[in-house]
Design an enzyme around this catalytic site. Sequence first.
Site, short mmCIF file in Angstrom:
data_model
loop_
_atom_site.label_atom_id
_atom_site.label_comp_id
_atom_site.label_asym_id
_atom_site.label_seq_id
_atom_site.Cartn_x
_atom_site.Cartn_y
_atom_site.Cartn_z
N GLU A 1 0.82 -1.21 0.00
CA GLU A 1 0.00 0.00 0.00
C GLU A 1 0.85 1.26 0.00
O GLU A 1 1.99 1.26 0.47
CB GLU A 1 -0.93 0.01 1.22
CG GLU A 1 -1.98 -1.10 1.18
CD GLU A 1 -2.91 -1.11 2.39
OE1 GLU A 1 -4.07 -1.52 2.21
OE2 GLU A 1 -2.48 -0.73 3.49
N CYS B 1 -1.32 6.47 10.33
CA CYS B 1 -0.07 5.89 10.82
C CYS B 1 -0.34 4.64 11.64
O CYS B 1 -1.15 4.64 12.57
CB CYS B 1 0.65 6.93 11.67
SG CYS B 1 2.22 6.37 12.34
#
Length: 402
Positions: free
Chosen positions: A124, A375
């Site tokens: 990704e 994150c």
Amino acid sequence: MNHPQPITMPIPGHIDPVPVPRDLKPRVDGRIDLLGLSRDDLRMALETAQLEPRQAKLRAKQLWHWIYNRGATDFAVMTDIAKDMRGWLDQRFVVSRPEVVEAQVSTDGTRKWLLRSDDGQDYEMVFIPDADRGTLCVSSQVGCTLNCRFCHTGTMKLVRNLTPAEIVGQVMLARDALGEWPSQPEGRMLTNIVMMGMGEPLYNFDNVRDALKLVMDGDGLALSKRRITLSTAGVVPMMARAGEEIGVNLAVSLHAITKEVRDEIVPLNRKYGIEDLLQACADYPGANNARRITFEYVMLKDKNDRDEDALELVRLIRKYRLPAKVNLIPFNPWPGAPYECSDPDRVARFSDLIFKAGISAPVRTPRGRDIMAACGQLKSAAEKKSRAELDRMAAEKQAALG
């Protein structure tokens, strides 16, 4: 509150645990992919295909401009190359892009792409737009070997390293999506790159270095090293080399200031401890007040968020005389995560204590949470969806394109 008992994780292995062969391997159709090759390797690929050296040098220069400055993937559009030569190139070479299996857009404008390699591996990348910049979060590996307990990628096994082509291909694909060809230094949306996607960049050092050199080349993508940040969990033996051979900004995934807690949440700490890590930061080439080292610190409720933790972090930064700033990251939840995010008041208090000591400690605003792009949330969707479903989505996308 009862906390889950710490799980002993394996200590990560030696550097570059899944080496990638560096020779040029033809694709299934027999053609060689030119993306990711250095200038010299590009010229050598042409010579190997029986182009005489003087011609190879000229064509390599032209190809470099078209690939990295203009974003071309079709030799037919390279109009300063003779038509018969374009046909010759098309028979032997290709300029690839990663296959896009799925693209998502968050309510806050963050974009995430699920990509698939030629050998069927999924990874990704994420683009985060802001008013004054646009940051691309780039992956360096399929999976990860570090097993950081707060990180979704850490629940995956390491499959393999990404190649230079697969790393720089993420940047090229983002430029495609943003319509930013030809490459130009002013007015572009993609202004910054962070090596903070899936994987530990310093466990794939050679490929990350080679890819970033392509990104920084002034005749191509031309992104300044001051706009690129490499993040490591603390692969101490490779940090000085990263500074010398790549020279980009350094971010360190610190997340705890005691051996007990960091051993639990970042198992690499059992191999390279906090003191050794901070000394490596002090020795990092090029670090100064204008190019500070960033310490990333995820805020975990009742785990690493006490006042004492903030004050000890300040003490350590001062002890090693580090030109540093601290990014406080509210924990981004994912299914099955063993931690919770610290309360907002606790995060604010932690930040305030560090700021009062004269060290910048902003709280990062979570971006892309709703599409699992924030994150610590990245994980190959191949592990979240069935391969049949992903193949169906890819087929539908292809059909829509005609």
